[in-house]
Design an enzyme around this catalytic site. Sequence first.
Site, PDB file in Angstrom:
ATOM      1  N   GLY A  27      -0.086  48.275  -6.955  1.00  0.00           N
ATOM      2  CA  GLY A  27      -1.007  49.153  -7.678  1.00  0.00           C
ATOM      3  C   GLY A  27      -1.105  48.736  -9.135  1.00  0.00           C
ATOM      4  CG  ASP A 138      13.520  41.448  -9.104  1.00  0.00           C
ATOM      5  OD1 ASP A 138      12.492  41.470  -8.424  1.00  0.00           O
ATOM      6  OD2 ASP A 138      14.205  40.429  -9.283  1.00  0.00           O
TER       7      ASP A 138
END
Length: 285
Positions: A27, A138
């Site tokens: 998104g 991450d």
Amino acid sequence: KNTPNKGGKLSINDFEIGRPLGKGKFGSVYLARTKTGHFHCAIKVLFKSQLISGGVEHQLEREIEIQSHLQHPNIIRLYNYFWDAKKIYLILEYAPGGEMYKQLTTQKRFTEAMAGKYMYEIADALSYCHRKNVIHRDIKPENLLIGAQGELKIGDFGWSVHAPSNKRQTMCGTMDYLPPEMVNGNSHSDAVDLWAIGVLCYEFLVGKPPFEHENQADTYSAIKAGRFTYPDFVKKGARDLIGKLLVVDPRRRCSLQEVKDHYWVTSMLDSCRRAAEKQKAERAA
Ligand SMILES: CC(C)n1nc(-c2ccc(NC(=O)/C=C/C(=O)c3ccc(F)c(C(F)(F)F)c3)cc2)c2c(N)ncnc21
């Protein structure tokens, strides 16, 4: 404070949406502000269809709950979230400095002072996460942003649902940041973050990651062997720190506290603070 009220029935109608800040896989992200109080934030709109494949709904909600309790100056705040029929909206702290990797690309590589300061900030943010039992952020330049005072901010793009950042060709599904234990398919602990910030420090100073090779097989074997070289301009202090993080055996990597206390990091922090003091004095003069 006029931040979006916690738990109240918040909806997208409480916000004025500004320009798009960028697109992730799940998104887009928009600049926004609350209608009352004009509180600036970033809104990430995720499509439920792409996220919820069969009953992971509660897992998502639990994980978003965890993330919304993380409050640290070097982690993008998740202030609130809500959803409607089709979408999930994440109300996030806005990082006016944009993406770290864009800075790195335009500047080619960072000065030792900047790299050292960023290493302190990310080690501080990660030790906060580990104390809260949150690992596997991450860590790569794609997931790092820059705040209003030039400080590093960890912005996690779809934390548990890894949105492979389609920012750089090489980064899409890159394994440059994977540690040996993950390349070997072994279980991983928060020591993966230690390896990742070793790779990050190298990339900040050199402009490319240490194990980058033309083909994946060479990258794999270099990672498993912990085999990499430094360009001549990388100085002793930085080599000492990177050498203590890019250790194949996860148990032998130095701790986040040792990163924060490392003589190279502390001396770079001091030089950044002195430079900032000097700038402030000049502005005041
Ligand atoms: C485009 C540009 C580069 N950009 N992008 C940001 C930005 C910063 C942080 C985020 N954070 C997240 O996505 C966090 C997600 C979750 O914690 C999460 C946890 C569990 C889940 F299940 C999930 C779920 F997604 F699965 F639901 C999410 C996202 C975008 C940004 C910014 N803040 N300011 C300025 N520019 C900005």
